[in-house]
Structures are given as C-alpha cells and as structure tokens.
Design an enzyme around this catalytic site. Structure first.
Site, PDB file in Angstrom:
ATOM      1  N   LYS A   1     -37.954 -31.114  22.524  1.00  0.00           N
ATOM      2  CA  LYS A   1     -38.044 -29.937  21.656  1.00  0.00           C
ATOM      3  C   LYS A   1     -36.675 -29.630  21.053  1.00  0.00           C
ATOM      4  CE  LYS A   1     -41.983 -28.169  24.248  1.00  0.00           C
ATOM      5  NZ  LYS A   1     -42.499 -27.303  25.302  1.00  0.00           N
TER       6      LYS A   1
ATOM      7  N   GLN B   1     -40.782 -23.002  29.624  1.00  0.00           N
ATOM      8  CA  GLN B   1     -41.511 -24.221  29.948  1.00  0.00           C
ATOM      9  C   GLN B   1     -42.318 -24.026  31.232  1.00  0.00           C
ATOM     10  OE1 GLN B   1     -41.660 -26.858  27.872  1.00  0.00           O
ATOM     11  NE2 GLN B   1     -43.028 -27.962  29.230  1.00  0.00           N
TER      12      GLN B   1
ATOM     13  N   ASP C   1     -45.044 -20.142  21.530  1.00  0.00           N
ATOM     14  CA  ASP C   1     -46.074 -20.918  22.231  1.00  0.00           C
ATOM     15  C   ASP C   1     -47.469 -20.322  22.001  1.00  0.00           C
ATOM     16  OD1 ASP C   1     -45.343 -23.223  23.689  1.00  0.00           O
ATOM     17  OD2 ASP C   1     -44.369 -22.034  25.247  1.00  0.00           O
TER      18      ASP C   1
HETATM   19  N1  GUN Z   1     -46.137 -27.043  29.686  1.00  0.00           N
HETATM   20  C1  GUN Z   1     -47.041 -27.949  29.203  1.00  0.00           C
HETATM   21  N2  GUN Z   1     -47.286 -27.711  27.902  1.00  0.00           N
HETATM   22  C2  GUN Z   1     -46.530 -26.643  27.553  1.00  0.00           C
HETATM   23  C3  GUN Z   1     -46.358 -25.929  26.341  1.00  0.00           C
HETATM   24  O1  GUN Z   1     -46.954 -26.212  25.301  1.00  0.00           O
HETATM   25  N3  GUN Z   1     -45.490 -24.881  26.395  1.00  0.00           N
HETATM   26  C4  GUN Z   1     -44.829 -24.520  27.523  1.00  0.00           C
HETATM   27  N4  GUN Z   1     -44.017 -23.470  27.471  1.00  0.00           N
HETATM   28  N5  GUN Z   1     -44.976 -25.167  28.670  1.00  0.00           N
HETATM   29  C5  GUN Z   1     -45.827 -26.223  28.685  1.00  0.00           C
END
Ligand code: GUN
Length: 290
Positions: free
Chosen positions: A52, A96, A119
């Site tokens: 990211k 995350q 998100d």
């Molecule tokens: N863990 C797995 N997929 C995601 C996501 O799209 N966002 C976040 N914050 N954590 C994750």
C-alpha cells in the site's frame, strides 16, 4: 474465454489517479496522504502494508506507516487513531487487520473518523453503502465492481451467486450487485459454509463471486457454460521458488476457465484492483468527496 485482467486495469487506473494527484498538487493544494497502522509482526499484514505504501508513492501520494508492537494496549491504540483523526495533514487512515486478540477490532474501527475511513469499514460508511449513498466502498468489492464496469460485463437481470459472507467481501459484494445500478441489478444468492447443496446454486449462476478462502474450491463441474467467474481467494501455499510460497485462488482456474465467458486470474485479477481502490478512496478523501 476473456480474462478480466486486474493487473492491466489497475495499471491504467493508477495512471488516471496519478494525473489527478498531479492536478491537486499543481493547484497548490497539499499532497493526498494515506496513513496505515500496523500492529505486530504478521508476515502477510506486513506485505500488504508495504504494498500500500509503494502504491501511494507510485501515484505521487504521501504515505505514513505507524508500526506498533503486539503488546500495545487497546487504549494506546485508540489514542493513536484519535491523533490521526485530528491530524489535518492526513486524509485517509487504515488499521491493518487482524489485530491482536486483546484489542477489540470493532472499537478501533468505530473510532476512525468516518471521513478518513478509506477502508469503508466504519458502520456509518457501511450504512451509506447499503443505502446507495456516497461513501467509501471497501476496497475488494469496489475493485470488483470497477473491473466489471470497465469490461462492460452485462449484470442486469443476471443471477449472481456470492460464495462467502464476510463483512469485507461477501456481504458488501452481494449488496452492491443487487443495487439498482450498472454494474448491479442482479438477482443475488449469498452462499456460505452452512449452505445445503452449494453446487446446485452455482450451476444456476450467471456470475459467481468466489470469496470463501478455500484454495481451488470451485471446480468445472460447479460452473455452467458461459458463466462469469470472479476469484477473490488468495491462499499462500508452500512452493519451491524464491519467496517460498505461491498464491492459489478459490477457483481451479485451468479447468474452470474454458467454460467461462469472463474469469479473473490469481494472481493478477482481484488483488491489484483491491490495491488501486484504496488509492481511489484516498483521492476521494483528499477531495473531501466521501
Ligand atoms: N486485512 C485484510 N484485508 C484488509 C483490508 O482491506 N483492510 C485492512 N485494514 N485490513 C485488512
């Protein structure tokens, strides 16, 4: 059979986003800025957050990764979220997941300012999505909708079977596909681990979204001729290569693909689209356009 090429589509979208970022900077405004919080040392989470960060830099955005030890308390983490909520230089925040067991994930998500929740996990944003109001749609469902739109896959009146009912993928996906929109206007069936005779549902599907997280689960005998298959799975299995693992989807690609009108590969399908959707949401946040 047509490949829904997420890698190429995401590359195209990144160029579009980079152009928008440039326009923002040229107009004298601050560079769009995404912050990510990473707790502990989970290998997959570390990889995702690093990707990211790399994506942000590729499109000219700023990114900050805040790393905390597994031992951080819930109260301390909540304070960190509040600090970012109050930081006017940051447009978007992701925490995350998964978080260590002693931390209540929902409490953390609900503390993120909904305007910065790129998100789309905050209940307010989920509510907006469900009612079709402007919001941040979570990255994987948004990426899939974008892929269907860009390939002009016909969805109106189609029967879509979504396998998996997670808050992150299955349920938002089923909701978006049922909305009065294009893509959308589907008749949706949501299947899960307690569904009886899943194969019978799949055989009725024009579109299958496989998001159950079981490697190579969907086989050719479960798919009808001409179906559209979207594979959300990414299971790491050991392999004799440099990284020591390879990625398998939820679909047995080699045998399913010849029956499909469209199919996403793994890797190079939904994964890159998910990543680019987070950039799209961060751009929206920077423009104040939730
Ligand atoms: N863990 C797995 N997929 C995601 C996501 O799209 N966002 C976040 N914050 N954590 C994750």
């Amino acid at each position: 059979m047509n490949l829904l090429d997420g890698k190429a589509t995401a590359a195209q979208m990144k160029q579009e986003i980079a152009q928008s970022v440039l326009e923002i900077k040229n107009s004298g405004k601050r560079t769009p800025h995404l912050a990510a919080i990473l707790v502990g040392n989970d290998g997959a989470s570390e990889t995702y957050v690093n990707s990211k960060e790399k994506d942000c830099h590729e499109v000219g955005m700023s990114s900050t990764v805040l790393r905390f030890p597994e031992t951080i308390t819930e109260a301390e983490l909540l304070q960190e979220v509040v600090k970012i909520n109050n930081n006017k230089d940051i447009d978007g925040l992701i925490v995350q997941l998964p978080l260590p067991k002693h931390i209540n994930e929902q409490k953390i998500i609900e503390t993120i300012n909904p305007d910065k929740d790129v998100d789309g996990f905050h209940p307010l944003n989920v509510g907006h999505m469900v009612t079709g109001l402007p919001t941040y749609v979570s990255a994987t469902p948004d990426g899939i909708m974008e892929l269907l739109a860009r390939y002009k896959v016909e969805t109106a009146g189609k029967h879509c079977v979504v396998i998996g009912r997670s808050n992150i993928v299955g349920r938002p996906m089923s909701n978006l596909l049922s909305q009065k929109a294009n893509p959308g206007d589907c008749t949706v069936t949501i299947c899960h681990s307690r569904t009886k005779d899943l194969k019978a549902f799949c055989l009725q599907a024009d579109i299958i979204i496989a998001a159950l997280g079981k490697a190579e689960f969907l086989t050719a005998d479960m798919v009808r001729e001409g179906a559209v298959v979207v594979d959300v799975g990414i299971t790491r299995v050991p392999a004799q290569n440099k990284s020591g693992f390879k990625l398998l989807g939820d679909v047995k690609f080699d045998e399913v693909a010849p029956k499909c009108s469209y199919i996403t590969p793994v890797p190079g399908g939904v994964g890159p689209m998910t990543r680019v959707s987070l950039l799209k949401n961060t751009l929206k946040a920077a423009r104040g356009l939730r």
